[in-house]
Design a protein around this motif. Sequence first.
Motif, PDB file in Angstrom:
ATOM      1  N   GLU A 187       0.726  -1.260  -0.100  1.00 39.18           N
ATOM      2  CA  GLU A 187       0.013   0.030   0.054  1.00 39.18           C
ATOM      3  C   GLU A 187       0.881   1.334   0.000  1.00 39.18           C
ATOM      4  OE1 GLU A 187      -3.644   1.867   2.499  1.00 39.18           O
ATOM      5  OE2 GLU A 187      -2.991   0.168   3.077  1.00 39.18           O
ATOM      6  N   ARG A 188       1.955   1.120   0.623  1.00 45.88           N
ATOM      7  CA  ARG A 188       2.939   2.372   0.896  1.00 45.88           C
ATOM      8  C   ARG A 188       3.608   2.548  -0.569  1.00 45.88           C
ATOM      9  NH1 ARG A 188       6.557   0.123   5.193  1.00 45.88           N
ATOM     10  NH2 ARG A 188       8.071   1.554   4.422  1.00 45.88           N
ATOM     11  N   ALA A 189       3.885   1.527  -1.171  1.00 47.73           N
ATOM     12  CA  ALA A 189       4.372   1.615  -2.695  1.00 47.73           C
ATOM     13  C   ALA A 189       3.699   2.200  -3.524  1.00 47.73           C
ATOM     14  CB  ALA A 189       4.702  -0.071  -3.240  1.00 47.73           C
ATOM     15  N   THR A 190       2.285   1.830  -3.342  1.00 49.16           N
ATOM     16  CA  THR A 190       1.170   2.408  -4.334  1.00 49.16           C
ATOM     17  C   THR A 190       1.286   3.843  -4.098  1.00 49.16           C
ATOM     18  OG1 THR A 190      -0.052   0.272  -4.148  1.00 49.16           O
ATOM     19  CG2 THR A 190      -1.228   2.348  -5.052  1.00 49.16           C
ATOM     20  N   LYS A 191       0.973   4.301  -2.618  1.00 46.19           N
ATOM     21  CA  LYS A 191       0.898   5.871  -2.606  1.00 46.19           C
ATOM     22  C   LYS A 191       2.297   6.765  -2.860  1.00 46.19           C
ATOM     23  CE  LYS A 191      -1.936   5.334   1.550  1.00 46.19           C
ATOM     24  NZ  LYS A 191      -2.035   5.249   3.231  1.00 46.19           N
ATOM     25  N   ALA A 192       3.419   5.736  -2.702  1.00 44.99           N
ATOM     26  CA  ALA A 192       4.782   6.520  -3.119  1.00 44.99           C
ATOM     27  C   ALA A 192       4.873   6.781  -4.804  1.00 44.99           C
ATOM     28  CB  ALA A 192       5.875   5.697  -2.656  1.00 44.99           C
ATOM     29  N   TYR A 193       4.352   5.879  -5.345  1.00 52.26           N
ATOM     30  CA  TYR A 193       4.036   5.710  -6.780  1.00 52.26           C
ATOM     31  C   TYR A 193       3.239   7.017  -7.190  1.00 52.26           C
ATOM     32  CZ  TYR A 193       3.387   4.627 -11.809  1.00 52.26           C
ATOM     33  OH  TYR A 193       3.056   4.862 -13.204  1.00 52.26           O
ATOM     34  N   LEU A 194       2.111   7.204  -6.417  1.00 51.83           N
ATOM     35  CA  LEU A 194       1.241   8.248  -6.863  1.00 51.83           C
ATOM     36  C   LEU A 194       1.878   9.525  -6.475  1.00 51.83           C
ATOM     37  CD1 LEU A 194      -2.276   6.402  -5.524  1.00 51.83           C
ATOM     38  CD2 LEU A 194      -1.583   6.747  -7.910  1.00 51.83           C
ATOM     39  N   ASP A 195       2.628   9.456  -5.589  1.00 53.25           N
ATOM     40  CA  ASP A 195       3.129  10.943  -5.176  1.00 53.25           C
ATOM     41  C   ASP A 195       4.360  11.251  -6.285  1.00 53.25           C
ATOM     42  OD1 ASP A 195       1.750  11.013  -3.038  1.00 53.25           O
ATOM     43  OD2 ASP A 195       3.395  10.211  -1.689  1.00 53.25           O
ATOM     44  N   LYS A 196       5.109  10.304  -7.080  1.00 51.30           N
ATOM     45  CA  LYS A 196       5.800  10.484  -7.920  1.00 51.30           C
ATOM     46  C   LYS A 196       5.968   9.368  -8.854  1.00 51.30           C
ATOM     47  CE  LYS A 196      10.852  11.459  -8.435  1.00 51.30           C
ATOM     48  NZ  LYS A 196      12.202  11.575  -7.685  1.00 51.30           N
ATOM     49  N   PRO A 197       4.903   9.431 -10.008  1.00 54.35           N
ATOM     50  CA  PRO A 197       4.617   8.630 -10.893  1.00 54.35           C
ATOM     51  C   PRO A 197       5.847   8.060 -11.713  1.00 54.35           C
ATOM     52  CG  PRO A 197       2.923  10.173 -10.929  1.00 54.35           C
ATOM     53  CD  PRO A 197       4.058  10.666 -10.046  1.00 54.35           C
ATOM     54  N   GLY A 198       5.916   6.925 -12.116  1.00 54.60           N
ATOM     55  CA  GLY A 198       6.998   6.300 -12.919  1.00 54.60           C
ATOM     56  C   GLY A 198       6.544   5.615 -14.152  1.00 54.60           C
ATOM     57  N   SER A 199       6.932   4.832 -14.589  1.00 50.29           N
ATOM     58  CA  SER A 199       6.794   4.353 -15.964  1.00 50.29           C
ATOM     59  C   SER A 199       5.519   3.574 -15.942  1.00 50.29           C
ATOM     60  CB  SER A 199       7.753   3.148 -16.471  1.00 50.29           C
ATOM     61  OG  SER A 199       7.767   2.205 -15.744  1.00 50.29           O
ATOM     62  N   PRO A 200       4.711   3.289 -17.049  1.00 45.73           N
ATOM     63  CA  PRO A 200       3.645   2.422 -16.946  1.00 45.73           C
ATOM     64  C   PRO A 200       3.717   1.162 -16.448  1.00 45.73           C
ATOM     65  CG  PRO A 200       3.590   3.854 -18.971  1.00 45.73           C
ATOM     66  CD  PRO A 200       4.848   3.704 -18.166  1.00 45.73           C
ATOM     67  N   GLU A 201       5.027   0.504 -16.731  1.00 49.83           N
ATOM     68  CA  GLU A 201       5.488  -0.936 -16.493  1.00 49.83           C
ATOM     69  C   GLU A 201       5.237  -1.013 -14.913  1.00 49.83           C
ATOM     70  OE1 GLU A 201       6.669   0.630 -18.783  1.00 49.83           O
ATOM     71  OE2 GLU A 201       6.265  -0.484 -20.621  1.00 49.83           O
ATOM     72  N   LEU A 202       6.018   0.082 -14.276  1.00 52.76           N
ATOM     73  CA  LEU A 202       5.981  -0.045 -12.887  1.00 52.76           C
ATOM     74  C   LEU A 202       4.682  -0.005 -12.279  1.00 52.76           C
ATOM     75  CD1 LEU A 202       7.728  -0.027 -10.259  1.00 52.76           C
ATOM     76  CD2 LEU A 202       7.781   2.512 -10.484  1.00 52.76           C
TER      77      LEU A 202
END
Length: 275
Positions: free
Chosen positions: A171-186
Motif C-alpha cells: 500500500e505504501r508502494a502504491t502511495k509512493a508511486y502516486l506521489d511520484k509516478p514512474g513508468s506504466p510498467e511499474l
Amino acid sequence: TRLHYLDSAQTALVELLAVCHPLSSEDLPPESRESLVSLEHAGLVGFEERRGRTWLTLSHPHYSEAVRASMSRIATVDMLVDQANLVSRREMTPEDELRVALWRLDAGVESDPEILFRATHLASLGGDHSRTEHLAVAAMEAGAPTPERLLLQGQAVWTLGRVTEALDIRERATKAYLDKPGSPELTGQIAAAYASALAGSPDGNTRGLEILDAAIEAHPYLSRSLAYPRAVLLLNLEYATLAEHAVEHATPCEDAGDVQLAYFDMAKALPLSAL
C-alpha cells in the motif's frame, strides 16, 4: 579443536572465508595458495565451480560461526571493508556487486544506492528473501527509488509469510508511486503485487481486481501483462468463464518475449483447466 592447530597464514585465510564467503579464487592473494591446499586436505575448505569461476567457502557453517565469534568487531569490519574495496576496484559482475553491497552493509559502511538497489534485485531473483528485505531497507535509506524498493521489499516479506506487513508495504508502494509516478510498467508491477497479496484476505480478490482494472484503465496496454493475475483472482471467485474471456481479450503483442508468452500460456491454461 580442528581450527586450533592452524598456523597464522591458514588462520588468516579461514578468517577471511568466515567473514566474506563466498570468495572466488581471484579474490585471494597468490601467496595464499599453499595454505589453501593445506586447508582443503584438512577438510576445512570447500570448492564449487559456478559460471566459469571457482568459489570457496568453509566446509561447514559451524566453522564460520566459531571463527567469527572469536574475532573482534573492529577486525571483522576492517576485513569486510578491505575486501569490498578490493573487488570494487576491478570490473564487477552482478554477483560481485551483490557481494560488495552485502559486505559494506555488514560493516555498517555507506554504499552506493544504485549498487544496493541492483543487489536487492539480484537477491530477489536468487530467491534469497531475507537478504532482499535487508538490502531493500538499506537501499531506501541510501536514497534508492521508493516505489521500486518497496515493491521488492513487499514481495520478500509476503514470500516469508508476513502477509499483513506485506500488504502495508505494498500500500505504501502504491502511495509512493502516486506521489511520484514512474513508468506504466511499474504501475502494472505494483498493481499486480498488491492485488496478489490481497487475494489472501477477506474480499481481497474483489479489491485486487479493482486495483488491476484501475491500472488497465489508466494504461490499456497493461491488460496484456496483467492477464495472468486477473485470471487468478477471477478463478479464486469461481468465475472461470470470465477469466477465459479476460485472457482472450489480452493477446500478447507481436514482439512479446519468451517470458511474456509463458505467462500468457499460464493465464490461458488456468481458466481452461477450471472449465
